[in-house]
Enzyme design. Structure first.
Site, short mmCIF file in Angstrom:
data_model
loop_
_atom_site.label_atom_id
_atom_site.label_comp_id
_atom_site.label_asym_id
_atom_site.label_seq_id
_atom_site.Cartn_x
_atom_site.Cartn_y
_atom_site.Cartn_z
N HIS A 161 -27.99 136.55 117.10
CA HIS A 161 -27.25 135.44 117.86
C HIS A 161 -28.89 135.90 119.62
CE1 HIS A 161 -23.57 134.72 116.55
NE2 HIS A 161 -24.44 133.59 116.18
N CYS A 248 -18.86 137.61 122.50
CA CYS A 248 -18.11 137.18 121.51
C CYS A 248 -17.07 136.89 121.74
CB CYS A 248 -18.53 137.77 119.84
SG CYS A 248 -20.55 138.24 119.45
N1 GLY Z 1 -19.11 139.00 112.17
C1 GLY Z 1 -19.67 137.82 112.98
C2 GLY Z 1 -19.92 136.65 112.57
O1 GLY Z 1 -21.51 137.28 111.70
O2 GLY Z 1 -19.82 135.25 112.95
#
Ligand code: GLY
Length: 253
Positions: A161, A248
């Site tokens: 990300h 997150c």
């Molecule tokens: N484990 C977090 C993701 O891959 O979205």
């Protein structure tokens, strides 16, 4: 300034969450303890925290940031790029109706993971990644424009990300690592650069003047403190095993 956060308790199925490398299986009980300490830290920073129940159907659902983008004027329900995570958005919409009257959505074939969206005031950087595609980014930009906000896209090479490698901590300061250090999109910011060995800690969270940093990364914590911030170090080892970082684990607004 933020006044609220939403988090989701890790489900037992969390241990089967998505991961890019085998860094060992997460320990569920330890993850619960680390999550509780995270909630406590958010509260210590002055946030009212809504804790949603664990959702066993979705192993990655504790990584709630990916399910929405929360701005001052509207909430945008994301469209997760990973098949196993697509269903996570239904419940988040319900939770957000308590806080937002304007709720928009990214629709397929557009995909956007919230972890790919970095807010800098009313400007939003959107990472084009394996999870966020151009359709999704364009849709998000058109929604933001409707509410008087703007943004642009940033292509990703290796990070999962955008916010895996760069975090905005206000006052024009970016905590930044890897491929983003030389990215033209970020050259006008002050860089608090993270070396590769501490790269995981580039994902940190500014909350009302305090920065949450992952514990075990002392050099970057010292640099952030030298830049004038208070910090809180949190052990998130079990979430790191699933490529998840501090940001997150919450939606902040
Ligand atoms: N484990 C977090 C993701 O891959 O979205």
């Amino acid at each position: 300034m933020f006044s609220k956060a939403i988090v989701r308790t890790p489900a037992r199925s969390f241990i089967n969450g998505l991961r890019s490398a085998d860094s060992g299986s997460p320990d569920y009980e330890k993850a619960l303890d680390q999550h509780a300490a995270y909630v406590h830290a958010l509260e210590n920073c002055g946030l009212d925290v809504t804790v949603l129940d664990a959702d066993e159907q979705f192993p990655d659902s504790t990584f709630i940031e990916d399910t929405a983008l929360l701005t001052r004027s509207a909430a945008v329900i994301a469209s997760p790029g990973a098949d196993s995570r697509k269903g996570e958005v239904h419940e988040i919409r319900e939770a957000l109706t308590d806080f937002y009257s304007n709720i928009e959505s990214i629709e397929p074939p557009g995909t956007v993971d919230g972890g790919d969206v970095m807010m800098v005031g009313s400007y939003f950087y959107i990472g084009l990644s394996k999870r966020t595609n151009a359709d999704g980014a364009n849709l998000l930009l058109s929604i933001l424009n409707r509410y008087g906000m703007t943004g642009s896209t940033v292509p990703l090479k290796s990070f999962l990300h955008l916010k895996s490698g760069v975090s905005y901590i206000e006052n024009n300061n970016l905590v930044i690592t890897g491929e983003f250090i030389n990215a033209p999109e970020f050259e006008h910011f002050n860089h608090i650069a993270v070396d590769e060995a501490e790269g995981y800690a580039a994902n940190c969270v500014w909350i009302n003047g305090t920065v949450l940093v992952a514990s075990g990364y002392p050099r970057i914590r010292a640099k952030i403190e030298s830049a004038g911030y208070d910090t809180i170090a949190l052990d998130v080892s079990e979430f790191e095993k699933l490529d998840g970082g501090l940001s997150c684990l919450s939606l902040r607004f």
